[in-house]
Scaffold this motif. Structure first.
Motif, short mmCIF file in Angstrom:
data_model
loop_
_atom_site.label_atom_id
_atom_site.label_comp_id
_atom_site.label_asym_id
_atom_site.label_seq_id
_atom_site.Cartn_x
_atom_site.Cartn_y
_atom_site.Cartn_z
N ARG A 72 0.82 -1.22 0.00
CA ARG A 72 0.00 0.00 0.00
C ARG A 72 0.85 1.27 0.00
O ARG A 72 0.35 2.34 -0.26
CB ARG A 72 -0.94 0.00 1.20
CG ARG A 72 -1.99 -1.08 1.10
CD ARG A 72 -2.95 -0.98 2.27
NE ARG A 72 -3.82 -2.13 2.30
CZ ARG A 72 -5.10 -2.09 1.98
NH1 ARG A 72 -5.65 -0.97 1.63
NH2 ARG A 72 -5.83 -3.18 2.04
N LEU A 73 2.13 1.11 0.30
CA LEU A 73 3.01 2.28 0.33
C LEU A 73 3.89 2.36 -0.91
O LEU A 73 4.97 2.94 -0.87
CB LEU A 73 3.88 2.25 1.60
CG LEU A 73 3.11 2.32 2.92
CD1 LEU A 73 4.07 2.29 4.09
CD2 LEU A 73 2.23 3.54 2.98
N LEU A 74 3.43 1.81 -2.01
CA LEU A 74 4.19 1.87 -3.25
C LEU A 74 4.44 3.31 -3.71
O LEU A 74 5.43 3.58 -4.37
CB LEU A 74 3.47 1.12 -4.37
CG LEU A 74 3.65 -0.40 -4.38
CD1 LEU A 74 2.80 -1.02 -5.48
CD2 LEU A 74 5.11 -0.76 -4.57
N SER A 75 3.55 4.22 -3.34
CA SER A 75 3.73 5.61 -3.76
C SER A 75 4.82 6.31 -2.96
O SER A 75 5.25 7.39 -3.32
CB SER A 75 2.41 6.37 -3.62
OG SER A 75 2.00 6.42 -2.27
N TRP A 76 5.29 5.69 -1.88
CA TRP A 76 6.37 6.27 -1.08
C TRP A 76 7.70 5.91 -1.74
O TRP A 76 8.31 4.90 -1.42
CB TRP A 76 6.34 5.74 0.35
CG TRP A 76 5.19 6.20 1.19
CD1 TRP A 76 3.94 6.50 0.76
CD2 TRP A 76 5.19 6.37 2.59
NE1 TRP A 76 3.14 6.85 1.83
CE2 TRP A 76 3.90 6.78 2.96
CE3 TRP A 76 6.15 6.23 3.59
CZ2 TRP A 76 3.54 7.05 4.27
CZ3 TRP A 76 5.79 6.48 4.90
CH2 TRP A 76 4.51 6.90 5.23
N VAL A 77 8.14 6.72 -2.66
CA VAL A 77 9.37 6.44 -3.40
C VAL A 77 10.37 7.57 -3.16
O VAL A 77 10.02 8.63 -2.65
CB VAL A 77 9.09 6.28 -4.91
CG1 VAL A 77 8.25 5.05 -5.18
CG2 VAL A 77 8.39 7.51 -5.48
N GLY A 78 11.61 7.33 -3.57
CA GLY A 78 12.69 8.28 -3.32
C GLY A 78 12.55 9.59 -4.05
O GLY A 78 12.98 10.63 -3.58
#
Length: 109
Positions: A69-75
């Motif tokens: 669910r946290l795939l959008s948390w990217v570098g």
């Protein structure tokens, strides 16, 4: 200057003054509308702070995320657009993290 010429000059200034007030009002109204629309769309184009994005990525490393669910948390990118992240509309600072029901307490360290 004749009375008639003076009266025409006053009327002209009065009309110009009223026109300027109307233009100013519509300018204010358009700026207020644009600001309101921007605020409703999360922020005013101010990206999240680099150190706060890094802190979120470090926090993510300590979480179990079996359903991704946290795939959008990217570098890269704006962390204000990440799932569960709420930023201040004017500064771009992370203000809240919404855990929702994504995780039970057993997944949090």
């Amino acid at each position: 200057m004749s009375y008639i010429a003076h009266t025409h000059r006053l009327l002209r200034y009065n009309l110009i003054y009223k026109a300027m007030r109307i233009v100013s009002f519509f300018r204010f109204l358009s700026i207020a509308t644009i600001t309101t629309i921007s605020l409703c769309n999360r922020n005013l184009g101010v990206p999240c702070k680099q150190n706060e994005r890094q802190a979120l990525l470090m926090f993510k490393q300590d979480l179990k995320d079996p359903s991704n669910r946290l795939l959008s948390w990217v570098g890269e990118g704006d962390c204000c657009n990440c799932t569960g992240v709420v930023c201040d509309n004017l500064t771009g600072h992370v203000r809240e993290l919404h855990r929702g029901n994504y995780y039970s307490d057993e997944y949090l360290n």
